[in-house]
Design an enzyme around this catalytic site. Structure first.
Site, PDB file in Angstrom:
ATOM      1  N   ARG A 180       0.820  -1.217   0.000  1.00 55.84           N
ATOM      2  CA  ARG A 180       0.000   0.000   0.000  1.00 55.84           C
ATOM      3  C   ARG A 180       0.852   1.265   0.000  1.00 55.84           C
ATOM      4  NH1 ARG A 180      -2.203  -3.724  -1.240  1.00 55.84           N
ATOM      5  NH2 ARG A 180      -4.173  -4.585  -0.564  1.00 55.84           N
ATOM      6  N   SER A 230     -11.330  -1.481   2.054  1.00 54.39           N
ATOM      7  CA  SER A 230     -10.685  -1.735   3.344  1.00 54.39           C
ATOM      8  C   SER A 230     -10.330  -0.405   3.988  1.00 54.39           C
ATOM      9  CB  SER A 230      -9.419  -2.571   3.150  1.00 54.39           C
ATOM     10  OG  SER A 230      -9.740  -3.842   2.631  1.00 54.39           O
ATOM     11  N   GLU A 300      -6.180   3.206   5.786  1.00 59.84           N
ATOM     12  CA  GLU A 300      -5.857   3.068   4.372  1.00 59.84           C
ATOM     13  C   GLU A 300      -6.540   4.193   3.598  1.00 59.84           C
ATOM     14  OE1 GLU A 300      -6.526  -0.434   1.121  1.00 59.84           O
ATOM     15  OE2 GLU A 300      -5.528  -0.991   2.988  1.00 59.84           O
TER      16      GLU A 300
END
Length: 307
Positions: A180, A230, A300
């Site tokens: 990420r 998410s 996130e």
């Protein structure tokens, strides 16, 4: 904001592509957020001039893609929001003659569209991205991934616009792609296009795999509600959703925002949530998980505007 920048942006990008006081709820998958002072959706040829205009007039400028990992404040976004979307979504495929093909996609191309074209050309390796609700540009920025695949597995290189207005081609190895993460935000780059390398496969098997992943998403994820996917990154050695569930937070609500009962890793817009509802819920989830397990969950989701 001065009227002059609106007029200049209209001259650069075309009046039909420039919007005043545009609700960000229309441009994020969370479906929340106040107005952007100005939102512009330029074609690729006009993007450098749009960015130069903002730099020259010293106007705050936020570049977004499909808005699938953004939480925009209820107060809105100051300055100019540049949306790289449908105006920059061309996809082309070139055969290498060695059992592989290169796909070149402009930054606004949706991952689902790229996956569909890859499958049509019997190319395998991109099935993991078929259900990710984002654009290729945003996917590179965060090295998006799912079901064991990541952008770094298939990326060859990316064309970017530098803060100085230079267009550069950066190999995948130069983007520092990890979980990420990329160095694209740190460098101030704007992704213009990406080149992917995929292998020839069997079309029936590719479509079967895409269908399997779709069924997994539908059965396990709360796709019937607006969300940003998410909500928290996976802590090393743990799963965010399990920590949240074990902390007794399944179905936990703040205003119209809720920890999904279907998948605790998702915060959803259950009932006309505000951005503040979502932010407050995320903060409480972080506090409770930290108190119970001494693990701080890292969002996130990216926060945009003043909260």
């Amino acid at each position: 904001m001065e009227l002059s920048i609106y007029q200049t942006l209209c001259e650069i990008a075309g009046e039909k592509n420039v919007f005043c006081n545009e609700p960000m709820s229309r441009h994020t998958t969370f479906r929340v957020g106040g107005p952007a002072e100005i939102l512009v959706t330029p074609e690729a040829k006009d993007l450098p001039a749009v960015m130069e205009c903002c730099r020259r007039q010293q106007v705050p400028c936020l570049v977004i893609g499909n808005g699938s990992n953004l939480l925009c404040a209820d107060a809105g976004v100051e300055g100019v929001v540049v949306e790289i979307g449908k105006q920059m979504a061309e996809i082309s495929i070139t055969e290498n003659g060695q059992g592989t093909c290169e796909i070149t996609a402009q930054a606004g191309a949706l991952l689902s569209a790229i996956a569909s074209q890859a499958a049509a050309m019997e190319l395998t390796g991109f099935e993991f991205a078929a259900g990710i609700p984002g654009s290729i540009g945003g996917a590179l920025v965060m090295n998006a991934g799912a079901y064991g695949g990541e952008m770094k597995d298939v990326l060859v290189e990316a064309d970017v616009l530098t803060p100085e207005g230079e267009i550069r081609t950066i190999p995948a190895s130069g983007l520092d792609l990890s979980y990420r993460h990329s160095n694209i935000p740190e460098k101030g780059y704007i992704v213009l296009s990406a080149k992917l390398l995929l292998k020839k496969g069997v079309k029936a098997e590719i479509l079967k795999r895409m269908e399997e992943l779709k069924e997994q998403r539908v059965s396990k994820q709360p796709l019937e509600y607006p969300s940003a996917g998410s909500t928290f990154k996976r802590p090393q050695g743990y799963f965010a959703g399990k920590l949240i569930d074990d902390a007794g937070l399944r179905g936990y609500t703040c205003g119209g925002a809720q920890v999904s009962e279907k998948h605790c890793g998702f915060v959803i817009n259950r009932d006309h949530a505000t951005a503040e509802d979502v932010r407050t819920l995320m903060s409480r989830v972080q506090q409770i998980v930290l108190e119970k397990y001494q693990i701080m969950l890292e969002p996130e989701v990216k926060f945009v505007g003043k909260f």
